[in-house]
Design an enzyme around this catalytic site. Structure first.
Site, PDB file in Angstrom:
ATOM      1  N   ASP A 102      24.829  60.997  30.250  1.00 48.25           N
ATOM      2  CA  ASP A 102      26.271  60.848  30.549  1.00 48.25           C
ATOM      3  C   ASP A 102      26.630  59.606  31.352  1.00 48.25           C
ATOM      4  O   ASP A 102      27.814  59.374  31.616  1.00 48.25           O
ATOM      5  CB  ASP A 102      26.785  62.122  31.261  1.00 48.25           C
ATOM      6  CG  ASP A 102      26.033  62.409  32.583  1.00 48.25           C
ATOM      7  OD1 ASP A 102      25.867  63.597  32.903  1.00 48.25           O
ATOM      8  OD2 ASP A 102      25.610  61.455  33.271  1.00 48.25           O
ATOM      9  N   HIS A 117      16.271  60.173  28.185  1.00 47.68           N
ATOM     10  CA  HIS A 117      16.750  60.588  26.863  1.00 47.68           C
ATOM     11  C   HIS A 117      17.850  59.704  26.321  1.00 47.68           C
ATOM     12  O   HIS A 117      18.576  60.102  25.402  1.00 47.68           O
ATOM     13  CB  HIS A 117      17.218  62.051  26.904  1.00 47.68           C
ATOM     14  CG  HIS A 117      16.103  63.007  27.226  1.00 47.68           C
ATOM     15  ND1 HIS A 117      16.323  64.250  27.786  1.00 47.68           N
ATOM     16  CD2 HIS A 117      14.762  62.889  27.074  1.00 47.68           C
ATOM     17  CE1 HIS A 117      15.160  64.861  27.962  1.00 47.68           C
ATOM     18  NE2 HIS A 117      14.191  64.054  27.545  1.00 47.68           N
TER      19      HIS A 117
HETATM   20  C1  BV8 Z   1       8.810  65.310  22.499  1.00 51.02           C
HETATM   21  C2  BV8 Z   1      19.357  64.099  24.562  1.00 51.02           C
HETATM   22  C3  BV8 Z   1       6.752  64.621  21.576  1.00 51.02           C
HETATM   23  C4  BV8 Z   1      20.283  64.402  23.452  1.00 51.02           C
HETATM   24  C5  BV8 Z   1      17.846  66.004  24.842  1.00 51.02           C
HETATM   25  C6  BV8 Z   1       8.380  71.805  18.466  1.00 51.02           C
HETATM   26  C7  BV8 Z   1       8.623  70.693  17.685  1.00 51.02           C
HETATM   27  C8  BV8 Z   1       8.932  69.472  18.252  1.00 51.02           C
HETATM   28  C9  BV8 Z   1       8.983  69.357  19.633  1.00 51.02           C
HETATM   29  C10 BV8 Z   1       8.753  70.475  20.383  1.00 51.02           C
HETATM   30  C11 BV8 Z   1       8.437  71.688  19.827  1.00 51.02           C
HETATM   31  N1  BV8 Z   1       8.277  72.569  20.854  1.00 51.02           N
HETATM   32  C12 BV8 Z   1       8.474  71.954  22.028  1.00 51.02           C
HETATM   33  C13 BV8 Z   1       8.736  70.685  21.757  1.00 51.02           C
HETATM   34  C14 BV8 Z   1       9.021  69.678  22.706  1.00 51.02           C
HETATM   35  C15 BV8 Z   1      10.535  69.593  22.879  1.00 51.02           C
HETATM   36  C16 BV8 Z   1      10.946  70.678  23.835  1.00 51.02           C
HETATM   37  O1  BV8 Z   1      10.660  70.578  25.015  1.00 51.02           O
HETATM   38  N2  BV8 Z   1      11.615  71.713  23.335  1.00 51.02           N
HETATM   39  C17 BV8 Z   1      12.024  72.795  24.230  1.00 51.02           C
HETATM   40  C18 BV8 Z   1      13.389  73.294  23.827  1.00 51.02           C
HETATM   41  C19 BV8 Z   1      10.949  73.862  24.205  1.00 51.02           C
HETATM   42  N3  BV8 Z   1      10.746  68.284  23.423  1.00 51.02           N
HETATM   43  C20 BV8 Z   1      10.978  67.264  22.597  1.00 51.02           C
HETATM   44  O2  BV8 Z   1      11.132  67.361  21.401  1.00 51.02           O
HETATM   45  C21 BV8 Z   1      10.996  65.908  23.289  1.00 51.02           C
HETATM   46  N4  BV8 Z   1      10.118  65.041  22.559  1.00 51.02           N
HETATM   47  O3  BV8 Z   1       8.298  66.262  23.015  1.00 51.02           O
HETATM   48  O4  BV8 Z   1       8.119  64.369  21.747  1.00 51.02           O
HETATM   49  C22 BV8 Z   1       6.630  65.571  20.412  1.00 51.02           C
HETATM   50  C23 BV8 Z   1       7.144  65.177  19.199  1.00 51.02           C
HETATM   51  C24 BV8 Z   1       6.958  66.030  18.100  1.00 51.02           C
HETATM   52  C25 BV8 Z   1       6.293  67.256  18.247  1.00 51.02           C
HETATM   53  C26 BV8 Z   1       5.842  67.652  19.518  1.00 51.02           C
HETATM   54  C27 BV8 Z   1       6.005  66.802  20.589  1.00 51.02           C
HETATM   55  C28 BV8 Z   1      12.385  65.320  23.279  1.00 51.02           C
HETATM   56  C29 BV8 Z   1      13.307  66.193  24.089  1.00 51.02           C
HETATM   57  C30 BV8 Z   1      14.622  65.470  24.321  1.00 51.02           C
HETATM   58  C31 BV8 Z   1      15.734  66.208  23.635  1.00 51.02           C
HETATM   59  N5  BV8 Z   1      17.017  65.554  23.974  1.00 51.02           N
HETATM   60  N6  BV8 Z   1      18.978  65.354  25.192  1.00 51.02           N
HETATM   61  C32 BV8 Z   1      21.619  64.919  23.962  1.00 51.02           C
HETATM   62  O5  BV8 Z   1      21.787  65.185  25.168  1.00 51.02           O
HETATM   63  O6  BV8 Z   1      22.516  65.047  23.108  1.00 51.02           O
HETATM   64  S1  BV8 Z   1      17.503  67.459  25.600  1.00 51.02           S
HETATM   65  C33 BV8 Z   1      18.772  67.911  26.593  1.00 51.02           C
HETATM   66  O7  BV8 Z   1      18.552  69.248  26.934  1.00 51.02           O
HETATM   67  C34 BV8 Z   1      18.804  67.204  27.937  1.00 51.02           C
HETATM   68  O8  BV8 Z   1      18.491  65.848  27.852  1.00 51.02           O
HETATM   69  C35 BV8 Z   1      17.839  67.959  28.806  1.00 51.02           C
HETATM   70  O9  BV8 Z   1      16.540  67.452  28.686  1.00 51.02           O
HETATM   71  C36 BV8 Z   1      17.896  69.319  28.172  1.00 51.02           C
HETATM   72  C37 BV8 Z   1      18.730  70.237  29.005  1.00 51.02           C
HETATM   73  O10 BV8 Z   1      17.997  70.546  30.094  1.00 51.02           O
HETATM   74  P1  BV8 Z   1      18.686  70.532  31.525  1.00 51.02           P
HETATM   75  O11 BV8 Z   1      19.112  69.157  31.836  1.00 51.02           O
HETATM   76  O12 BV8 Z   1      17.753  71.200  32.425  1.00 51.02           O
HETATM   77  O13 BV8 Z   1      20.030  71.365  31.342  1.00 51.02           O
HETATM   78  P2  BV8 Z   1      20.193  72.945  31.140  1.00 51.02           P
HETATM   79  O14 BV8 Z   1      21.579  73.153  30.637  1.00 51.02           O
HETATM   80  O15 BV8 Z   1      19.023  73.494  30.387  1.00 51.02           O
HETATM   81  O16 BV8 Z   1      20.093  73.534  32.628  1.00 51.02           O
HETATM   82  C38 BV8 Z   1      21.085  73.189  33.575  1.00 51.02           C
HETATM   83  C39 BV8 Z   1      20.539  73.633  34.914  1.00 51.02           C
HETATM   84  O17 BV8 Z   1      21.461  73.231  35.926  1.00 51.02           O
HETATM   85  C40 BV8 Z   1      20.398  75.144  35.029  1.00 51.02           C
HETATM   86  O18 BV8 Z   1      19.169  75.434  35.674  1.00 51.02           O
HETATM   87  C41 BV8 Z   1      21.587  75.551  35.902  1.00 51.02           C
HETATM   88  O19 BV8 Z   1      21.278  76.661  36.727  1.00 51.02           O
HETATM   89  C42 BV8 Z   1      21.771  74.323  36.752  1.00 51.02           C
HETATM   90  N7  BV8 Z   1      23.139  74.096  37.223  1.00 51.02           N
HETATM   91  C43 BV8 Z   1      24.294  74.306  36.542  1.00 51.02           C
HETATM   92  N8  BV8 Z   1      25.344  73.915  37.316  1.00 51.02           N
HETATM   93  C44 BV8 Z   1      24.824  73.453  38.491  1.00 51.02           C
HETATM   94  C45 BV8 Z   1      23.423  73.565  38.431  1.00 51.02           C
HETATM   95  N9  BV8 Z   1      22.623  73.189  39.450  1.00 51.02           N
HETATM   96  C46 BV8 Z   1      23.215  72.690  40.547  1.00 51.02           C
HETATM   97  N10 BV8 Z   1      24.553  72.552  40.686  1.00 51.02           N
HETATM   98  C47 BV8 Z   1      25.382  72.922  39.678  1.00 51.02           C
HETATM   99  N11 BV8 Z   1      26.715  72.791  39.833  1.00 51.02           N
END
Ligand code: BV8
Length: 244
Positions: A102, A117
């Protein structure tokens, strides 16, 4: 309720690294991905945040990013982003490693910033013309096309895509020399970002977590402060900002 206080007292000799996720931008109006009203509750990550989804329907993926870009125009850094930026401006050795696309850390004034990312304001040609900043929002026509005639795509890392090697190397280098690692607003679910606080911890960093609720990082954090980042970060670091 006692005021949140850091038990680790950083000074300018310490290397402080902030690992941030969508939660740090929630109070700026940027929706998070998980939890209440999370983006993944409403949208399908497989369809909208993968190469396959883009190849299947580039217009649909671009409509989602165009909506997020247009919404992001109204969003400003909140006191959490600002606290981190003032620490850097005050001469502390800080760095930000963010999962967020962002641009709010840069807007707040942080220069030492690693965007794992990508960035919502950058686009890249799907052939060879490269990456550039493009702040058109909303686009007049979707999907946008490069001057070479090929489709443009958002310059972000989608699921299943490798992160940029040099960006990853910079992040791991920093984590290996971090004294204080502050993890803010991440659910700790997306790899490789989710493993980074653990790498800092294993390298000897003191780990502080700021989140609304416990996460997998809470299991090994030295301190966890539960509440809104925009309220907690200024309290944790306020006394260090007044020094300057
Ligand atoms: C990779 C950009 C090597 C785009 C994003 C099977 C096949 C392929 C890959 C995988 C697989 N299994 C696992 C993987 C790996 C995969 C992965 O991790 N998957 C997860 C779902 C299990 N990762 C990948 O694919 C990565 N690449 O591994 O390459 C590879 C390649 C092939 C095969 C294997 C390995 C690439 C990942 C990047 C994806 N792109 N974003 C876009 O944004 O449009 S991900 C996107 O979601 C974000 O960038 C971020 O990373 C993620 C969200 O996470 P958070 O930021 O933590 O946000 P979330 O909403 O989850 O949580 C918010 C938190 O804030 C909460 O805890 C909440 O309580 C808290 N909160 C809320 N409000 C507040 C607060 N805290 C404080 N104050 C507040 N007010």
């Amino acid at each position: 309720m006692t005021e949140p206080r850091l038990r680790f007292h950083p000074d300018k000799s310490h290397r402080i690294t902030f690992l941030t996720g969508a939660g740090i931008s929630a109070e700026s109006g940027i929706p998070t991905f998980r939890g209440e009203k999370g983006l993944w509750e409403e949208f399908d990550a497989e369809e909208l945040a993968t190469v396959e989804g883009f190849e299947r329907n580039p217009e649909k993926v671009w409509a989602w990013y165009d909506l997020r870009r247009t919404q992001a125009l109204q969003c400003k850094p909140n006191p959490a982003h600002e606290t981190i930026a003032v620490l850097e401006k005050s001469g502390f050795d800080t760095a930000v490693i963010t999962q967020n696309i962002d641009d709010l850390h840069r807007l707040a004034g942080n220069d030492r910033l690693i965007e794992l990312h990508g960035n919502i304001w950058k686009v890249k040609c799907t052939r060879f013309c490269g990456v550039w900043e493009d702040r058109t929002a909303p686009y007049p026509h979707l999907p946008p096309v490069c001057a070479c005639g090929s489709l443009l795509r958002p310059h972000v890392v989608w699921f299943g895509e490798m992160l940029d090697e040099s960006i990853l190397a910079s992040a791991y280098m920093r984590l290996g020399e971090t004294d204080l690692c502050v993890v803010v607003g991440t659910s700790g679910t997306v790899q490789p970002a989710a493993g980074m606080a653990g790498i800092a911890k294993a390298s000897g960093a003191y780990v502080v977590e700021v989140n609304l609720e416990p996460t997998p990082i809470s299991d090994y954090a030295d301190e966890s402060h539960f509440g809104k980042a925009g309220e907690i970060l200024p309290k944790l670091f306020g006394e260090y900002l007044e020094q300057n």
